[in-house]
Design an enzyme around this catalytic site. Structure first.
Site, PDB file in Angstrom:
ATOM      1  N   GLN A 140      -2.912   1.492   0.478  1.00 36.61           N
ATOM      2  CA  GLN A 140      -2.998   1.612   1.938  1.00 36.61           C
ATOM      3  C   GLN A 140      -3.260   3.064   2.337  1.00 36.61           C
ATOM      4  OE1 GLN A 140      -2.954  -1.046   3.972  1.00 36.61           O
ATOM      5  NE2 GLN A 140      -3.140   0.172   5.823  1.00 36.61           N
ATOM      6  N   LYS A 181      -0.221  -8.155   5.261  1.00 37.22           N
ATOM      7  CA  LYS A 181      -0.992  -8.497   4.057  1.00 37.22           C
ATOM      8  C   LYS A 181      -0.119  -9.286   3.077  1.00 37.22           C
ATOM      9  CE  LYS A 181      -4.019  -4.558   4.825  1.00 37.22           C
ATOM     10  NZ  LYS A 181      -4.478  -3.197   4.544  1.00 37.22           N
ATOM     11  N   ASP A 216     -10.539  -3.570  -1.469  1.00 43.23           N
ATOM     12  CA  ASP A 216     -10.953  -2.863  -0.253  1.00 43.23           C
ATOM     13  C   ASP A 216     -12.459  -2.599  -0.243  1.00 43.23           C
ATOM     14  OD1 ASP A 216      -9.058  -2.229   1.733  1.00 43.23           O
ATOM     15  OD2 ASP A 216      -8.069  -0.787   0.419  1.00 43.23           O
TER      16      ASP A 216
HETATM   17  N1  GUN Z   1      -5.853   1.738   6.542  1.00 40.32           N
HETATM   18  C1  GUN Z   1      -6.446   1.278   7.659  1.00 40.32           C
HETATM   19  N2  GUN Z   1      -7.329   0.290   7.359  1.00 40.32           N
HETATM   20  C2  GUN Z   1      -7.279   0.136   6.022  1.00 40.32           C
HETATM   21  C3  GUN Z   1      -7.959  -0.734   5.119  1.00 40.32           C
HETATM   22  O1  GUN Z   1      -8.795  -1.570   5.484  1.00 40.32           O
HETATM   23  N3  GUN Z   1      -7.618  -0.580   3.811  1.00 40.32           N
HETATM   24  C4  GUN Z   1      -6.715   0.331   3.377  1.00 40.32           C
HETATM   25  N4  GUN Z   1      -6.467   0.410   2.073  1.00 40.32           N
HETATM   26  N5  GUN Z   1      -6.071   1.152   4.192  1.00 40.32           N
HETATM   27  C5  GUN Z   1      -6.358   1.042   5.514  1.00 40.32           C
END
Ligand code: GUN
Length: 313
Positions: free
Chosen positions: A97, A53, A120
């Site tokens: 996350q 990211k 998100d």
């Molecule tokens: N952990 C696994 N997939 C995601 C996601 O799309 N967003 C976040 N914040 N954590 C994750």
């Protein structure tokens, strides 16, 4: 006939290029979107995702910063960090996350993120906006699935869509986006009766269960589009044989690394589907691309009034 392979890497690259061009033009007007990522502890998979990211932000000209509280962080300490990020004007997107360690109240943390910065799309306000078709921020993986379908010219309106899996992150928002696109949608889960029979109704089948190769050829109507959201690591030799017997390239990888990746869809499905996303290289790349889209969108939605250059964006 073998299925058309829906190339997620190619579609994600197109989307990233579009975001980069827009970020560049906004830079001319003196504005830059910013993303804050919060990574708690040392979860290996989360570290890989977060690295991807942050790297993507760098490539696209988006400002990013990473916060790495220790595994022992408390809910109130994390809440203070989120509140600080909520207050900072140069931060347009906040991503915490998941998963968070067990002592942290995840729901409380996700509720604390300003909905306007919730890239998100997990905050109940954004969930409500999605279900009532108001402008908001949509979860990245479901938004990526829709982009794959649209950019591959696969119709949604009027189609039978079956979503296997009802998670808040993928299954439910994907179902909602398909409903908003005028598909006829069925959501399946562990208590669904005759799962293969229900899946065989699908023109568009979305597999988001988290079980290696569970969707076999008897789940798929010939010619259907199959979107595989799963990424599962296979280490058991018997399981490997069930999935990849006779595939020399995979056997070589499995022998040398002791594992291989497979989606929720059995590879044999490529022989009956009309179109299918591969794993890896299907839905996965879209998740980060859509996070970049959401960061730019969050900036536009939140700062439109204060920055004249954005009112046209
Ligand atoms: N952990 C696994 N997939 C995601 C996601 O799309 N967003 C976040 N914040 N954590 C994750």
């Amino acid at each position: 006939m073998a299925a058309i392979i829906l190339d997620g890497n190619k579609i994600a690259a197109e989307i990233r290029a579009e975001v980069a061009a827009e970020v560049k033009s906004l830079a001319g007007a003196g504005v830059r979107p910013g993303l804050a990522v919060v990574l708690v502890g040392n979860n290996a998979a989360s570290e890989i995702y977060v690295r991807g990211k942050v790297k993507s932000c760098e490539e696209l000209g988006i400002y990013s910063e990473k916060h790495t509280p220790p595994d022992t962080v408390s809910t109130s300490e994390l809440l203070r960090l989120v509140e600080d990020l909520n207050r900072r004007d140069e931060i347009d997107g906040i991503l915490v996350q998941l998963p968070l360690p067990p002592q942290v109240d995840s729901k409380k943390i996700l509720m604390a993120v300003d909905p306007a910065k919730d890239v998100d799309g997990f905050h109940p306000v954004n969930v409500g906006f999605l279900s009532t078709q108001r402008p908001g921020l949509v979860p990245c993986t479901p938004a990526g699935i829709i982009e794959i379908l649209k950019r591959s010219h696969i119709p949604i309106a009027g189609q039978e869509a079956v979503v296997v899996g009802r998670s808040d992150i993928v299954g439910k928002p994907t179902a909602m986006l398909l409903i908003n696109g005028n598909a006829t949608v069925t959501v399946c889960h562990s208590k669904t009766r005759d799962l293969p029979g229900v899946c065989r109704r699908a023109d568009i089948l979305i597999a988001a269960i988290g079980r290696a190769g569970m969707v076999t050829r008897d789940f798929v109507k010939p010619g259907a589009t199959v979107i595989d959201v799963g990424i599962n690591k296979v280490t058991d030799p018997a399981e490997f044989q069930r999935l990849f017997a006779g595939n020399a390239k995979r056997e070589e990888t499995f022998r040398s690394k002791g594992s291989t990746l497979v989606g929720d869809v059995h590879p044999e499905v490529a022989e009956v589907a009309g179109a299918i996303t591969p794993v890896p290289g299907g839905v996965g790349p879209l998740t980060i691309a859509m996070l970049m889209v959401n960061t730019l969108r969050a900036m536009k939605l939140r700062r439109a009034a204060e920055i004249p250059a954005l009112s046209k964006a």
